[in-house]
Design a protein around this motif. Structure first.
Motif, PDB file in Angstrom:
ATOM      1  N   LEU A  39     -16.293  55.035  22.065  1.00 51.61           N
ATOM      2  CA  LEU A  39     -16.444  56.207  22.829  1.00 51.61           C
ATOM      3  C   LEU A  39     -15.609  57.478  22.160  1.00 51.61           C
ATOM      4  O   LEU A  39     -14.409  57.265  22.464  1.00 51.61           O
ATOM      5  N   THR A  40     -16.104  58.075  21.326  1.00 52.05           N
ATOM      6  CA  THR A  40     -15.539  59.264  20.705  1.00 52.05           C
ATOM      7  C   THR A  40     -14.886  60.209  21.702  1.00 52.05           C
ATOM      8  O   THR A  40     -15.388  60.442  22.889  1.00 52.05           O
ATOM      9  N   PRO A  41     -13.794  60.944  21.345  1.00 51.04           N
ATOM     10  CA  PRO A  41     -13.546  62.098  22.304  1.00 51.04           C
ATOM     11  C   PRO A  41     -14.501  62.994  22.714  1.00 51.04           C
ATOM     12  O   PRO A  41     -14.632  63.601  24.018  1.00 51.04           O
ATOM     13  N   GLU A  42     -15.435  63.264  21.604  1.00 55.64           N
ATOM     14  CA  GLU A  42     -16.605  64.305  21.912  1.00 55.64           C
ATOM     15  C   GLU A  42     -17.505  63.577  23.096  1.00 55.64           C
ATOM     16  O   GLU A  42     -17.892  64.560  24.031  1.00 55.64           O
ATOM     17  N   LEU A  43     -17.868  62.405  22.822  1.00 57.38           N
ATOM     18  CA  LEU A  43     -18.824  61.778  23.991  1.00 57.38           C
ATOM     19  C   LEU A  43     -18.050  61.493  25.093  1.00 57.38           C
ATOM     20  O   LEU A  43     -18.750  61.602  26.339  1.00 57.38           O
ATOM     21  N   HIS A  44     -16.954  61.137  25.312  1.00 57.14           N
ATOM     22  CA  HIS A  44     -16.105  61.132  26.511  1.00 57.14           C
ATOM     23  C   HIS A  44     -16.101  62.450  27.046  1.00 57.14           C
ATOM     24  O   HIS A  44     -16.308  62.638  28.504  1.00 57.14           O
ATOM     25  N   GLY A  45     -15.674  63.523  26.477  1.00 54.04           N
ATOM     26  CA  GLY A  45     -15.942  64.840  26.994  1.00 54.04           C
ATOM     27  C   GLY A  45     -17.066  65.277  27.518  1.00 54.04           C
ATOM     28  O   GLY A  45     -17.408  65.835  28.561  1.00 54.04           O
ATOM     29  N   ALA A  46     -18.377  64.869  26.949  1.00 46.63           N
ATOM     30  CA  ALA A  46     -19.688  65.189  27.340  1.00 46.63           C
ATOM     31  C   ALA A  46     -19.849  64.628  28.586  1.00 46.63           C
ATOM     32  O   ALA A  46     -20.664  65.146  29.448  1.00 46.63           O
ATOM     33  N   SER A  47     -19.505  63.323  28.882  1.00 49.19           N
ATOM     34  CA  SER A  47     -19.691  62.557  29.887  1.00 49.19           C
ATOM     35  C   SER A  47     -19.002  63.193  30.907  1.00 49.19           C
ATOM     36  O   SER A  47     -19.786  63.235  32.303  1.00 49.19           O
ATOM     37  N   ILE A  48     -17.743  63.320  30.931  1.00 44.34           N
ATOM     38  CA  ILE A  48     -17.160  64.246  32.146  1.00 44.34           C
ATOM     39  C   ILE A  48     -17.779  65.544  32.447  1.00 44.34           C
ATOM     40  O   ILE A  48     -17.833  65.769  33.530  1.00 44.34           O
ATOM     41  N   MET A  49     -18.072  66.408  31.502  1.00 47.32           N
ATOM     42  CA  MET A  49     -18.631  67.601  31.524  1.00 47.32           C
ATOM     43  C   MET A  49     -20.192  67.427  32.395  1.00 47.32           C
ATOM     44  O   MET A  49     -20.176  68.371  33.461  1.00 47.32           O
ATOM     45  N   ALA A  50     -20.952  66.533  31.956  1.00 41.56           N
ATOM     46  CA  ALA A  50     -22.066  66.402  32.946  1.00 41.56           C
ATOM     47  C   ALA A  50     -21.775  66.166  34.180  1.00 41.56           C
ATOM     48  O   ALA A  50     -22.561  66.491  35.010  1.00 41.56           O
ATOM     49  N   THR A  51     -20.982  64.938  34.524  1.00 41.18           N
ATOM     50  CA  THR A  51     -20.630  64.743  35.753  1.00 41.18           C
ATOM     51  C   THR A  51     -20.034  65.804  36.688  1.00 41.18           C
ATOM     52  O   THR A  51     -20.270  65.998  37.773  1.00 41.18           O
ATOM     53  N   GLY A  52     -19.179  66.625  35.982  1.00 40.51           N
ATOM     54  CA  GLY A  52     -18.400  67.508  36.629  1.00 40.51           C
ATOM     55  C   GLY A  52     -19.473  68.756  36.923  1.00 40.51           C
ATOM     56  O   GLY A  52     -19.479  69.456  38.045  1.00 40.51           O
ATOM     57  N   ALA A  53     -20.312  68.891  35.867  1.00 38.73           N
ATOM     58  CA  ALA A  53     -21.315  70.186  36.046  1.00 38.73           C
ATOM     59  C   ALA A  53     -22.439  69.712  37.197  1.00 38.73           C
ATOM     60  O   ALA A  53     -22.768  70.644  38.148  1.00 38.73           O
ATOM     61  N   MET A  54     -22.731  68.315  37.343  1.00 38.96           N
ATOM     62  CA  MET A  54     -23.489  67.982  38.497  1.00 38.96           C
ATOM     63  C   MET A  54     -22.937  68.250  39.767  1.00 38.96           C
ATOM     64  O   MET A  54     -23.717  68.627  40.562  1.00 38.96           O
ATOM     65  N   PHE A  55     -21.758  67.724  40.008  1.00 39.02           N
ATOM     66  CA  PHE A  55     -21.052  67.893  41.168  1.00 39.02           C
ATOM     67  C   PHE A  55     -20.670  69.193  41.600  1.00 39.02           C
ATOM     68  O   PHE A  55     -20.655  69.672  42.633  1.00 39.02           O
ATOM     69  N   MET A  56     -20.620  70.153  40.601  1.00 36.13           N
ATOM     70  CA  MET A  56     -20.450  71.568  40.691  1.00 36.13           C
ATOM     71  C   MET A  56     -21.751  72.274  41.538  1.00 36.13           C
ATOM     72  O   MET A  56     -21.344  72.990  42.181  1.00 36.13           O
ATOM     73  N   ILE A  57     -22.686  71.572  40.969  1.00 38.61           N
ATOM     74  CA  ILE A  57     -23.958  72.111  41.595  1.00 38.61           C
ATOM     75  C   ILE A  57     -24.348  71.535  42.927  1.00 38.61           C
ATOM     76  O   ILE A  57     -24.385  72.272  44.020  1.00 38.61           O
ATOM     77  N   VAL A  58     -24.288  70.146  43.034  1.00 34.61           N
ATOM     78  CA  VAL A  58     -24.781  69.324  44.083  1.00 34.61           C
ATOM     79  C   VAL A  58     -23.839  69.483  45.369  1.00 34.61           C
ATOM     80  O   VAL A  58     -23.939  69.452  46.395  1.00 34.61           O
ATOM     81  N   GLY A  59     -22.406  69.495  44.979  1.00 36.88           N
ATOM     82  CA  GLY A  59     -21.329  69.390  46.078  1.00 36.88           C
ATOM     83  C   GLY A  59     -21.534  70.838  46.796  1.00 36.88           C
ATOM     84  O   GLY A  59     -21.396  70.718  47.951  1.00 36.88           O
ATOM     85  N   GLN A  60     -21.804  71.814  46.157  1.00 38.08           N
ATOM     86  CA  GLN A  60     -21.737  73.135  46.699  1.00 38.08           C
ATOM     87  C   GLN A  60     -23.211  73.065  47.696  1.00 38.08           C
ATOM     88  O   GLN A  60     -23.209  73.762  48.810  1.00 38.08           O
ATOM     89  N   ALA A  61     -24.383  72.633  47.099  1.00 36.25           N
ATOM     90  CA  ALA A  61     -25.452  72.576  47.906  1.00 36.25           C
ATOM     91  C   ALA A  61     -25.268  71.827  49.189  1.00 36.25           C
ATOM     92  O   ALA A  61     -25.867  72.122  50.195  1.00 36.25           O
ATOM     93  N   PHE A  62     -24.449  70.532  49.076  1.00 41.15           N
ATOM     94  CA  PHE A  62     -24.171  69.797  50.182  1.00 41.15           C
ATOM     95  C   PHE A  62     -23.559  70.657  51.400  1.00 41.15           C
ATOM     96  O   PHE A  62     -24.116  70.703  52.518  1.00 41.15           O
ATOM     97  N   VAL A  63     -22.503  71.396  51.035  1.00 36.13           N
ATOM     98  CA  VAL A  63     -21.767  72.232  51.929  1.00 36.13           C
ATOM     99  C   VAL A  63     -22.593  73.121  52.465  1.00 36.13           C
ATOM    100  O   VAL A  63     -22.613  73.406  53.630  1.00 36.13           O
ATOM    101  N   ASN A  64     -23.410  73.910  51.871  1.00 40.91           N
ATOM    102  CA  ASN A  64     -24.337  74.989  52.188  1.00 40.91           C
ATOM    103  C   ASN A  64     -25.374  74.277  53.440  1.00 40.91           C
ATOM    104  O   ASN A  64     -25.597  74.924  54.403  1.00 40.91           O
ATOM    105  N   LEU A  65     -26.032  73.321  52.862  1.00 40.39           N
ATOM    106  CA  LEU A  65     -26.805  72.631  53.798  1.00 40.39           C
ATOM    107  C   LEU A  65     -26.144  72.292  55.065  1.00 40.39           C
ATOM    108  O   LEU A  65     -26.915  72.132  56.191  1.00 40.39           O
ATOM    109  N   ALA A  66     -25.040  71.619  55.094  1.00 42.56           N
ATOM    110  CA  ALA A  66     -24.347  70.778  56.017  1.00 42.56           C
ATOM    111  C   ALA A  66     -23.853  72.212  56.870  1.00 42.56           C
ATOM    112  O   ALA A  66     -24.302  72.089  58.160  1.00 42.56           O
ATOM    113  N   VAL A  67     -23.622  73.364  56.531  1.00 41.05           N
ATOM    114  CA  VAL A  67     -23.503  74.711  57.429  1.00 41.05           C
ATOM    115  C   VAL A  67     -24.807  75.010  57.947  1.00 41.05           C
ATOM    116  O   VAL A  67     -24.936  75.079  59.143  1.00 41.05           O
ATOM    117  N   ALA A  68     -25.927  74.982  57.020  1.00 42.72           N
ATOM    118  CA  ALA A  68     -27.158  75.385  57.858  1.00 42.72           C
ATOM    119  C   ALA A  68     -27.726  74.501  58.990  1.00 42.72           C
ATOM    120  O   ALA A  68     -28.398  75.136  59.914  1.00 42.72           O
TER     121      ALA A  68
END
Length: 369
Positions: free
Chosen positions: A285-314
């Protein structure tokens, strides 16, 4: 590009446009223009390799910190408790730096762990999270603060940091923050007022007349299964095009539209976790691939985590936080940041997929596929 992500982004943007048309019809042309800009941004940036994002991570993160610091001095806002959350330079140049700080933290921690690995210099990574979180907390913006801090912890886990190490970090930060909590709450009384109001609404459905959540529930009930359409007559809903846009979508498209939004976010979760799962098969697992995996997971949570909070408020689970629904709510800062997050996920998924075991030059997709 990932078909699942394309479908998810288009569904969310389309339903967001319907929600804005329902709540504030006069804003539709402006919102439609911004949607086209966001889609173009996703398409252009998704063509980049993950190493380009990783290389720009540190300058982008430092710049985002500078903007967050600038907000404390010349920021505007003040809807609750005198908070400063936007920078306004006149005309169309008005944005919320905390939206871009979340993306910057994703890229910075991905770059850091890709270079250092998950077992070294955790203090440095922790300070990156704390610095970003603290600047948002001082605005004050408690809802976004919780999201930024949670994002940092998720990124640590995605990078491979042990549970025990994460637990020790959380315990240490909690002990450090406790003495300052009462001072912060005393200085920003609106936070306790919201919590008390939320608790009272659970005991008495209408302690002082209909609350914003009550009105949102009314609109979603009126929408029924198939909705009444954006042109149907309706009552006024505060923040119906921003924080409570899900109620406007529910009124216009009914349960079907709300279910479609949840399905779109599920596609995003599936795409983000696929990158991590695919990366686990690749050796070395090269550094670029490791970084890509972390970025994908982080970008996913950045979107869906915020969606969860908004919907929980609603639905009334959380007190009102002022957090928009990603890609659905009206607001250019959030729309741009989440569109770049989609581009990051497209780039990461393509890079990880290209290096899966068993791939041959004939079966490797061309760049951008």
């Amino acid at each position: 590009m990932s078909l699942n992500l394309v479908i998810a982004q288009c569904l969310l943007l389309m339903l967001g446009l319907i929600g804005v048309a329902t709540a504030e019809p006069n804003m539709v042309p402006d919102h439609a223009t911004k949607i086209l800009i966001a889609l173009a941004l996703t398409f252009v940036l998704s063509r980049l390799r993950p190493k380009a994002f990783l290389k720009l991570a540190t300058p982008f993160w430092i710049f985002s910190l500078a903007l967050l610091a600038l907000v404390l001095f010349i920021g505007v806002g003040g809807e609750w408790g005198g908070g400063r959350r936007w920078l306004d330079f006149g005309g169309p140049v008005r944005f919320q730096p905390s939206e871009f700080a979340k993306l910057a933290l994703v890229l910075q921690l991905a770059s850091f762990f890709a270079r250092r690995g998950p077992g070294k210099k955790l203090l440095s990574a922790t300070m990156m999270i704390v610095t970003t979180t603290l600047l948002v907390l001082l605005e004050p913006d408690l809802g976004t603060t919780v999201l930024v801090f949670s994002l940092g912890i998720v990124l640590m886990y995605a990078a491979g940091v042990r549970f025990t190490s994460i637990g020790l970090i959380l315990a240490a930060l909690t002990l450090f923050a406790l003495p300052f909590a009462s001072i912060y709450l005393e200085k920003n009384p609106y936070i306790l007022e919201r919590i008390r109001g939320h608790q009272e609404s659970k005991i008495d459905a209408r302690p002082e007349g209909a609350t914003q959540i009550d009105l949102a529930h009314r609109d979603m009930r009126d929408g029924g299964v198939y909705g009444q359409g954006p042109d149907a007559p309706k009552y006024y809903l505060p923040a119906g095009h921003t924080d409570m846009v899900i109620a406007s979508v529910g009124f216009s498209t009914g349960l079907l539209g709300v279910a479609t939004i949840i399905f779109a976010y599920w596609l995003i979760v599936q795409s983000g976790l696929s990158a991590a799962e695919w990366a686990s098969r690749i050796r070395p697992l090269t550094p670029e691939l490791h970084g890509a995996s972390i970025m994908a997971t982080g970008a996913m949570f950045m979107i869906v985590g915020q969606a969860f909070v908004n919907l929980a408020v609603a639905v009334g689970v959380f007190p009102v936080t002022g957090v928009p629904l990603p890609l659905v709510s009206y607001g250019f800062s959030s729309l741009l940041a989440k569109s770049v997050a989609f581009a990051v996920m497209h780039s990461a998924l393509r890079e990880v997929h290209r290096h899966l075991p068993g791939k041959t030059p004939e079966t490797i997709p061309a760049a951008g596929d």
